[in-house]
Design an enzyme around this catalytic site. Structure first.
Site, PDB file in Angstrom:
ATOM      1  N   ARG A   1      -8.482  36.916 -12.890  1.00 49.62           N
ATOM      2  CA  ARG A   1      -9.667  36.517 -12.121  1.00 49.62           C
ATOM      3  C   ARG A   1     -10.024  37.547 -11.042  1.00 49.62           C
ATOM      4  NH1 ARG A   1     -10.420  31.709  -7.961  1.00 49.62           N
ATOM      5  NH2 ARG A   1     -12.652  31.303  -8.198  1.00 49.62           N
TER       6      ARG A   1
ATOM      7  N   HIS B   1     -13.776  39.008 -10.081  1.00 48.90           N
ATOM      8  CA  HIS B   1     -14.368  38.918  -8.739  1.00 48.90           C
ATOM      9  C   HIS B   1     -14.508  40.278  -8.069  1.00 48.90           C
ATOM     10  CE1 HIS B   1     -14.002  34.342  -7.909  1.00 48.90           C
ATOM     11  NE2 HIS B   1     -14.196  34.580  -9.190  1.00 48.90           N
TER      12      HIS B   1
ATOM     13  N   GLY C   1     -19.688  46.188  -8.203  1.00 51.99           N
ATOM     14  CA  GLY C   1     -18.946  46.965  -9.188  1.00 51.99           C
ATOM     15  C   GLY C   1     -17.434  46.915  -9.007  1.00 51.99           C
TER      16      GLY C   1
ATOM     17  N   ASP D   1     -14.651  48.221  -7.795  1.00 48.96           N
ATOM     18  CA  ASP D   1     -14.385  49.255  -6.795  1.00 48.96           C
ATOM     19  C   ASP D   1     -13.272  48.874  -5.829  1.00 48.96           C
ATOM     20  OD1 ASP D   1     -15.552  47.236  -5.388  1.00 48.96           O
ATOM     21  OD2 ASP D   1     -17.188  48.436  -4.542  1.00 48.96           O
TER      22      ASP D   1
ATOM     23  N   SER E   1     -13.118  46.512  -3.853  1.00 54.15           N
ATOM     24  CA  SER E   1     -13.602  45.958  -2.570  1.00 54.15           C
ATOM     25  C   SER E   1     -12.988  44.584  -2.295  1.00 54.15           C
ATOM     26  CB  SER E   1     -15.130  45.870  -2.547  1.00 54.15           C
ATOM     27  OG  SER E   1     -15.595  45.038  -3.589  1.00 54.15           O
TER      28      SER E   1
ATOM     29  N   ASN F   1     -14.015  32.718  -3.197  1.00 52.59           N
ATOM     30  CA  ASN F   1     -12.676  33.301  -3.063  1.00 52.59           C
ATOM     31  C   ASN F   1     -11.762  32.549  -2.111  1.00 52.59           C
ATOM     32  OD1 ASN F   1     -13.640  35.356  -4.723  1.00 52.59           O
ATOM     33  ND2 ASN F   1     -14.159  36.718  -2.996  1.00 52.59           N
TER      34      ASN F   1
ATOM     35  N   PRO G   1     -21.121  33.788  -9.820  1.00 50.30           N
ATOM     36  CA  PRO G   1     -21.776  32.502 -10.098  1.00 50.30           C
ATOM     37  C   PRO G   1     -20.871  31.318  -9.738  1.00 50.30           C
ATOM     38  CG  PRO G   1     -21.116  33.577 -12.150  1.00 50.30           C
ATOM     39  CD  PRO G   1     -20.851  34.551 -11.041  1.00 50.30           C
TER      40      PRO G   1
ATOM     41  N   HIS H   1     -10.959  31.363 -19.076  1.00 45.64           N
ATOM     42  CA  HIS H   1     -10.549  30.025 -18.618  1.00 45.64           C
ATOM     43  C   HIS H   1      -9.619  29.339 -19.615  1.00 45.64           C
ATOM     44  CE1 HIS H   1     -14.132  29.616 -15.559  1.00 45.64           C
ATOM     45  NE2 HIS H   1     -13.272  30.574 -15.249  1.00 45.64           N
ATOM     46  N   THR H   2      -9.073  30.073 -20.542  1.00 47.53           N
ATOM     47  CA  THR H   2      -7.991  29.563 -21.396  1.00 47.53           C
ATOM     48  C   THR H   2      -6.663  29.549 -20.644  1.00 47.53           C
ATOM     49  OG1 THR H   2      -6.771  29.888 -23.460  1.00 47.53           O
ATOM     50  CG2 THR H   2      -7.573  31.872 -22.414  1.00 47.53           C
TER      51      THR H   2
ATOM     52  N   ASP I   1      -7.686  24.915 -19.101  1.00 56.43           N
ATOM     53  CA  ASP I   1      -7.498  24.605 -20.526  1.00 56.43           C
ATOM     54  C   ASP I   1      -6.451  23.501 -20.610  1.00 56.43           C
ATOM     55  OD1 ASP I   1      -6.703  24.405 -23.153  1.00 56.43           O
ATOM     56  OD2 ASP I   1      -6.054  26.493 -23.346  1.00 56.43           O
TER      57      ASP I   1
ATOM     58  N   THR J   1      -3.285  24.440 -23.550  1.00 56.01           N
ATOM     59  CA  THR J   1      -2.254  25.482 -23.398  1.00 56.01           C
ATOM     60  C   THR J   1      -2.591  26.364 -22.185  1.00 56.01           C
ATOM     61  OG1 THR J   1      -3.528  26.837 -24.955  1.00 56.01           O
ATOM     62  CG2 THR J   1      -1.656  25.625 -25.879  1.00 56.01           C
TER      63      THR J   1
ATOM     64  N   ASP K   1      -5.250  31.939 -25.593  1.00 58.16           N
ATOM     65  CA  ASP K   1      -5.654  31.653 -26.972  1.00 58.16           C
ATOM     66  C   ASP K   1      -7.109  31.188 -26.966  1.00 58.16           C
ATOM     67  OD1 ASP K   1      -5.590  29.077 -25.933  1.00 58.16           O
ATOM     68  OD2 ASP K   1      -3.646  28.600 -26.801  1.00 58.16           O
TER      69      ASP K   1
HETATM   70  C1  HEM Z   1     -18.963  32.493 -16.229  1.00 54.54           C
HETATM   71  C2  HEM Z   1     -18.911  32.281 -14.936  1.00 54.54           C
HETATM   72  C3  HEM Z   1     -17.661  31.825 -14.231  1.00 54.54           C
HETATM   73  C4  HEM Z   1     -17.576  30.804 -13.353  1.00 54.54           C
HETATM   74  C5  HEM Z   1     -18.721  29.911 -12.876  1.00 54.54           C
HETATM   75  C6  HEM Z   1     -16.202  30.702 -12.953  1.00 54.54           C
HETATM   76  C7  HEM Z   1     -15.716  29.790 -12.033  1.00 54.54           C
HETATM   77  C8  HEM Z   1     -14.376  29.578 -11.769  1.00 54.54           C
HETATM   78  C9  HEM Z   1     -13.878  28.570 -10.893  1.00 54.54           C
HETATM   79  C10 HEM Z   1     -14.721  27.596 -10.078  1.00 54.54           C
HETATM   80  C11 HEM Z   1     -12.526  28.637 -10.922  1.00 54.54           C
HETATM   81  C12 HEM Z   1     -11.550  27.739 -10.159  1.00 54.54           C
HETATM   82  C13 HEM Z   1     -11.443  28.213  -8.723  1.00 54.54           C
HETATM   83  C14 HEM Z   1     -10.707  27.209  -7.860  1.00 54.54           C
HETATM   84  O1  HEM Z   1     -11.067  26.038  -7.869  1.00 54.54           O
HETATM   85  O2  HEM Z   1      -9.781  27.620  -7.122  1.00 54.54           O
HETATM   86  C15 HEM Z   1     -12.163  29.706 -11.816  1.00 54.54           C
HETATM   87  C16 HEM Z   1     -10.884  30.083 -12.102  1.00 54.54           C
HETATM   88  C17 HEM Z   1     -10.561  31.115 -12.954  1.00 54.54           C
HETATM   89  N1  HEM Z   1     -11.439  32.005 -13.527  1.00 54.54           N
HETATM   90 FE1  HEM Z   1     -13.434  31.802 -13.597  1.00 54.54          FE
HETATM   91  N2  HEM Z   1     -15.477  31.647 -13.605  1.00 54.54           N
HETATM   92  C18 HEM Z   1     -16.323  32.368 -14.405  1.00 54.54           C
HETATM   93  C19 HEM Z   1     -15.996  33.456 -15.178  1.00 54.54           C
HETATM   94  C20 HEM Z   1     -14.726  33.983 -15.294  1.00 54.54           C
HETATM   95  C21 HEM Z   1     -14.419  35.216 -15.969  1.00 54.54           C
HETATM   96  C22 HEM Z   1     -15.439  36.158 -16.586  1.00 54.54           C
HETATM   97  C23 HEM Z   1     -13.068  35.356 -15.916  1.00 54.54           C
HETATM   98  C24 HEM Z   1     -12.213  36.453 -16.467  1.00 54.54           C
HETATM   99  C25 HEM Z   1     -12.450  37.054 -17.617  1.00 54.54           C
HETATM  100  C26 HEM Z   1     -12.546  34.215 -15.209  1.00 54.54           C
HETATM  101  C27 HEM Z   1     -11.214  33.954 -14.984  1.00 54.54           C
HETATM  102  C28 HEM Z   1     -10.723  32.868 -14.286  1.00 54.54           C
HETATM  103  C29 HEM Z   1      -9.323  32.528 -14.234  1.00 54.54           C
HETATM  104  C30 HEM Z   1      -8.213  33.214 -15.011  1.00 54.54           C
HETATM  105  C31 HEM Z   1      -9.213  31.431 -13.373  1.00 54.54           C
HETATM  106  C32 HEM Z   1      -7.924  30.714 -12.946  1.00 54.54           C
HETATM  107  C33 HEM Z   1      -7.330  31.478 -11.768  1.00 54.54           C
HETATM  108  C34 HEM Z   1      -6.027  30.916 -11.234  1.00 54.54           C
HETATM  109  O3  HEM Z   1      -5.419  30.015 -11.803  1.00 54.54           O
HETATM  110  O4  HEM Z   1      -5.609  31.430 -10.171  1.00 54.54           O
HETATM  111  N3  HEM Z   1     -13.580  33.418 -14.816  1.00 54.54           N
HETATM  112  N4  HEM Z   1     -13.322  30.262 -12.308  1.00 54.54           N
END
Ligand code: HEM
Ligand SMILES: *[C@@H]1O[C@H](CO)[C@@H](O)[C@H](O)[C@H]1NC(C)=O
Ligand SMILES: *[C@@H]1O[C@H](CO)[C@@H](O)[C@H](O)[C@H]1NC(C)=O
Ligand SMILES: *[C@@H]1O[C@H](CO)[C@@H](O)[C@H](O)[C@H]1NC(C)=O
Length: 327
Positions: free
Chosen positions: A69, A73, A79, A81, A83, A101, A170, A200-201, A247, A250, A255
């Site tokens: 993640r 971010h 970009g 970078d 930051s 964040n 977003p 989000h898997t 997810d 798993t 996956d």
């Molecule tokens: C499509 C738009 C996206 C939205 C709206 C979004 C939103 C979120 C939100 C709200 C969370 C939970 C944060 C929390 O409650 O603490 C999250 C977690 C996460 N996001 Fe996204 N996300 C997006 C795209 C992505 C992308 C592109 C990736 C990586 C390729 C990603 C990877 C992750 C991961 C791995 C977690 C879990 C992090 C952890 O357990 O520490 N997300 N995301």
């Protein structure tokens, strides 16, 4: 006849030369990154990073998700970078307390540990931005996902932007069209959106991030919503930090089960379920659910595309010594 043929093929050659030049100059930011960027200046880079990532994940599997993640971010805010790693200074406020964040983004200590090892191996050579990119790949691999060659050569920003972090990542309340626009604004396609959301898997979300979806949305499986509500009350309070897996099947394995959840209306976030709610991305979600190798292929392409967002190269930016501070 011969003369006119000659003339027109010359014009054609000029036209195709022009098209070639336009294509080359549009692609120029991407062309500056390369898999072998550090092959002479830090030949052991990859083997220095990987064991630190692996041991962090051995200690806590979720850390792989947190590190993946970080890359998203970082790249979506001016970009890729580095930051995202900067702490506050007197001249700028860091991105860590931005809404997406604060109290949520993790893994900064692991990046510090990796940077320390890399500085020992090759002092002053490898950027924090590239360390994030390699770490994201190694995290996916460590949790059973695909591997790929990470493109390298990014340099580190000398500033950060709290407001860009608030505006350019977003939120989970986003509609499908808002998600598509956000990715498009970063040069990413709708395919990249659907494939990269497969990140989000793995990992966890806080109650505050999924509460509106489990209480107010209708495109959600009833018993799944009930289960999630039991640990996430509708009222505001300390339970807003309670975690649930993104997810449900798993959560520590990379996956394609995320897409299986979506087709069963068991996406955790409103934004997740938007990808399968009767809109233009339904078919692709179904493809990734039934064809894991298509997901793998598109996810890897998406990671490379995301890694190409506005890198600082050449003499722009710097190679930070400490990822938390500008030099
Ligand atoms: C499509 C738009 C996206 C939205 C709206 C979004 C939103 C979120 C939100 C709200 C969370 C939970 C944060 C929390 O409650 O603490 C999250 C977690 C996460 N996001 Fe996204 N996300 C997006 C795209 C992505 C992308 C592109 C990736 C990586 C390729 C990603 C990877 C992750 C991961 C791995 C977690 C879990 C992090 C952890 O357990 O520490 N997300 N995301
Ligand atoms: C950084 O600045 C923000 C905005 O002023 C503040 O909310 C936050 O607590 C600061 N972070 C640290 C670690 O001091
Ligand atoms: C960040 O989160 C902490 C608690 O985790 C909270 O005390 C602080 O007010 C938050 N800062 C901002 C700027 O939202
Ligand atoms: C559900 O929607 C109502 C009406 O818009 C709103 O007042 C309430 O805060 C929402 N509940 C949650 C948990 O988001």
């Amino acid at each position: 006849m011969a003369a006119s043929f000659y003339f027109s093929s010359t014009s054609m050659a000029i036209v195709s030369e022009l098209i070639f030049l336009v294509v080359v100059s549009v692609g120029i930011t991407n062309a500056q990154l390369s898999a072998d960027f550090y092959s002479s200046t830090c030949p052991n880079l990859i083997s220095t990073v990987q064991p630190v990532v692996q041991s962090a994940i051995n200690e806590e599997a979720r850390m792989g998700a947190s590190l993946l993640r970080l890359f998203f971010h970082d790249c979506f805010v001016n970009g890729c970078d580095g930051s995202i790693l900067l702490d506050n200074t007197s001249s700028f406020t860091g991105e860590k307390t931005a809404k997406p964040n604060n109290g949520s983004l993790r893994g900064f200590e692991v990046i510090d540990e990796i940077k320390a090892s890399v500085e020992q191996a090759c002092p002053g050579v490898v950027s924090c931005a590239d360390i994030i990119a390699i770490t994201a790949r190694d995290s996916v691999v460590a949790l059973g996902g695909p591997t790929w060659n990470v493109l390298l050569g990014r340099r580190d920003a000398k500033t950060a932007s709290l407001s860009a972090a608030n505006n350019d990542i977003p939120p989970p309340s986003s509609s499908l069209s808002a998600l598509i626009s956000s990715f498009q604004n970063h040069g990413l396609s709708t395919t990249d959106l659907v494939a990269l959301s497969g990140g989000h898997t793995i990992g966890q979300a806080r109650c505050t991030s999924f509460k509106p979806h489990i209480y107010n949305d209708t495109n959600i499986d009833d018993s799944f919503a009930q289960t999630r509500r039991s640990n996430c009350p509708a009222t505001t309070g300390s339970e807003d930090n309670n975690l649930a897996p993104l997810d449900l099947q798993t959560p520590t394995h990379f996956d394609n089960k995320y897409y299986n959840n979506l087709v069963n209306t068991k996406g955790l976030l409103h934004s997740d379920q938007q990808l399968f709610s009767g809109g233009s991305t339904n078919a692709l979600v179904q493809t990734y659910n039934s064809n894991p190798s298509q997901f793998t292929k598109d996810f890897v392409a998406g990671m490379i595309n995301m890694g190409n967002i506005q890198p600082l190269t050449g003499s722009n930016g710097e190679i930070r010594t400490n990822c938390r501070k500008t030099n």
